[in-house]
Write a protein that holds these residues in place. Structure first.
Motif, mmCIF file in Angstrom:
data_model
loop_
_atom_site.group_PDB
_atom_site.id
_atom_site.type_symbol
_atom_site.label_atom_id
_atom_site.label_comp_id
_atom_site.label_asym_id
_atom_site.label_seq_id
_atom_site.Cartn_x
_atom_site.Cartn_y
_atom_site.Cartn_z
ATOM 1 N N GLU A 51 0.838 -1.203 0.000
ATOM 2 C CA GLU A 51 0.000 0.000 0.000
ATOM 3 C C GLU A 51 0.870 1.250 0.000
ATOM 4 N N PHE A 52 0.487 2.216 -0.823
ATOM 5 C CA PHE A 52 1.148 3.518 -0.846
ATOM 6 C C PHE A 52 0.444 4.466 0.122
ATOM 7 N N GLY A 53 1.111 5.574 0.434
ATOM 8 C CA GLY A 53 0.621 6.487 1.450
ATOM 9 C C GLY A 53 -0.712 7.136 1.113
ATOM 10 N N PRO A 54 -1.526 7.420 2.141
ATOM 11 C CA PRO A 54 -2.834 8.040 1.910
ATOM 12 C C PRO A 54 -2.743 9.562 1.907
ATOM 13 N N ALA A 55 -3.851 10.184 1.565
ATOM 14 C CA ALA A 55 -4.018 11.634 1.655
ATOM 15 C C ALA A 55 -5.170 11.909 2.612
ATOM 16 N N VAL A 56 -4.929 12.773 3.600
ATOM 17 C CA VAL A 56 -5.920 13.048 4.645
ATOM 18 C C VAL A 56 -6.283 14.530 4.606
ATOM 19 N N ARG A 57 -7.568 14.801 4.638
ATOM 20 C CA ARG A 57 -8.028 16.195 4.648
ATOM 21 C C ARG A 57 -8.005 16.726 6.076
ATOM 22 N N GLU A 58 -7.309 17.846 6.277
ATOM 23 C CA GLU A 58 -7.182 18.444 7.594
ATOM 24 C C GLU A 58 -8.420 19.286 7.928
ATOM 25 N N ARG A 59 -8.457 19.786 9.166
ATOM 26 C CA ARG A 59 -9.604 20.579 9.613
ATOM 27 C C ARG A 59 -9.760 21.876 8.836
ATOM 28 N N ASP A 60 -8.627 22.442 8.396
ATOM 29 C CA ASP A 60 -8.707 23.708 7.663
ATOM 30 C C ASP A 60 -9.048 23.511 6.190
ATOM 31 N N GLY A 61 -9.306 22.272 5.790
ATOM 32 C CA GLY A 61 -9.673 21.998 4.404
ATOM 33 C C GLY A 61 -8.518 21.588 3.518
ATOM 34 N N SER A 62 -7.286 21.741 3.999
ATOM 35 C CA SER A 62 -6.127 21.357 3.198
ATOM 36 C C SER A 62 -5.960 19.838 3.204
ATOM 37 N N VAL A 63 -5.220 19.340 2.231
ATOM 38 C CA VAL A 63 -4.979 17.907 2.096
ATOM 39 C C VAL A 63 -3.508 17.630 2.382
#
Length: 269
Positions: A66-78
Motif C-alpha cells: 500500500e502507498f501512502g494516503p491523503a488526509v483532509r485536515e480541519r482547515d480543508g487542506s490535504v
C-alpha cells in the motif's frame, strides 16, 4: 497513481527480510543518473511520512502493498503521508521470499529435492522437522486479543499477563502456562515472589502423529526471546524463570481384540 493505492503480490505470504519496491518514474528529479527507477522503502506505518518520502507498507500474510494516503485536515487542506507514484508508472518488486505458516512445518525426511548439483552429494533430506511456522492472525483472534492488550498495557503483573505477552512474542509456542514460585509449591523460601513460565513448543509429528521427546523441548533462542521480552515488562523485584515443564512419562499396556469378521492383519498394522 492515487493516494492509498493498493497492489497485491502474486505469491504470498512473504518471509520477513529485505523488501524494496521499484517504481519507474521518469519525472523524478532525484532519480539515479542514467536510470528512471526509484526505490521505495518499507515502513511500519505512515505516521511519520512526509509528502516526498518514498514509503510503502506491506502486509506479509496477504501480500498487500500500500502507498501512502491523503488526509483532509480541519482547515480543508490535504496532507499527503508519503509520496504517490505518477500516473502510468510501473510498480515492480524485483524479488522476495515466500513461505512460512503451518504448512511449512514439514516432518523429518520430507525435503529431498536437491535444487542444484553439489559435488560428492548424491541426495539430501531434512534430518529434523521444521518448527516455528504459524499462520497469520485472524480477525476473530485480533478481536479477542485487543481487549486483553488494552488491559495489560504491555505490563506483566498477574500470571495471565505473562502468558499473554509470551504468546505475543512467540506465537509458535503450543502452550504457555505461568505459575507462582514459592515455598508453598515445594520451592525454596528465597523463590517467594518469583514467577515460572512453562513453555511447550508445537512439535511436528510423523506420518502417524507421533512426536519425539526432544521436540517437546523449546529451542534455547525461543526461551531467551521470551525471557528478554518479559524482563522489560515485569515489576521491579519480581524474579522470572522461563523453562520447559517437567514431563512425566507414562507407559500404556493395552490388549486389543479384533471384532468378529475383522481382518486380523489390518488390526495389527
Amino acid at each position: 497513481g492515487v493516494p492509498g493505492q493498493v497492489f497485491r503480490l502474486a505469491r504470498p505470504p512473504v518471509v520477513p527480510g529485505e523488501f524494496v519496491v521499484e517504481v519507474t518514474d521518469p519525472a523524478a528529479p532525484d532519480a539515479v543518473v542514467g536510470s528512471d527507477v526509484t526505490h521505495w522503502s518499507r515502513v511500519d506505518d505512515f505516521a511519520h511520512s512526509g509528502p516526498e518520502d518514498r514509503h510503502i507498507t506491506l502486509d506479509p500474510n496477504a501480500g498487500r502493498v500500500e502507498f501512502g494516503p491523503a488526509v483532509r485536515e480541519r482547515d480543508g487542506s490535504v496532507r499527503h503521508y508519503g509520496r504517490v507514484p505518477v500516473k502510468g508508472a510501473t510498480v515492480r518488486v524485483r524479488s522476495y521470499r515466500r513461505g512460512g505458516g503451518l504448512r511449512g512445518n514439514v516432518a523429518r525426511s520430507t525435503l529431498r529435492v536437491l535444487r542444484s548439483a553439489i559435488p560428492y552429494v548424491a541426495r539430501v533430506e531434512n534430518r529434523r522437522p521444521a518448527l516455528g511456522g504459524v499462520d497469520g492472525e485472524t480477525v476473530d483472534s485480533a478481536r479477542v486479543r485487543g481487549p486483553m492488550t488494552l488491559r495489560t498495557l504491555h505490563r506483566a503483573v498477574v500470571p495471565h499477563d505473562y502468558e499473554l505477552l509470551a504468546r505475543e512474542i512467540a506465537p509458535d509456542a503450543a502452550r504457555v502456562h505461568c505459575i507462582r514460585a514459592g515455598a508453598q509449591d515445594g520451592a525454596e523460601a528465597s523463590d517467594a515472589g518469583g514467577v515460572r513460565l512453562l513453555v511447550v513448543p508445537a512439535g511436528s509429528g510423523d506420518e502417524q502423529g507421533r512426536i519425539a521427546f526432544d521436540e517437546l523441548i523449546p529451542p534455547a533462542n525461543t526461551l531467551a526471546l521470551i525471557a528478554g521480552h518479559l524482563d522489560a515488562r515485569r515489576p521491579i523485584g519480581a524474579r522470572l524463570v522461563v523453562e520447559p515443564p517437567f514431563y512425566q512419562g507414562v507407559t500404556v499396556v493395552a490388549l486389543v481384540q479384533a471384532e468378529r469378521g475383522a481382518v486380523v492383519e489390518k488390526v495389527r498394522t
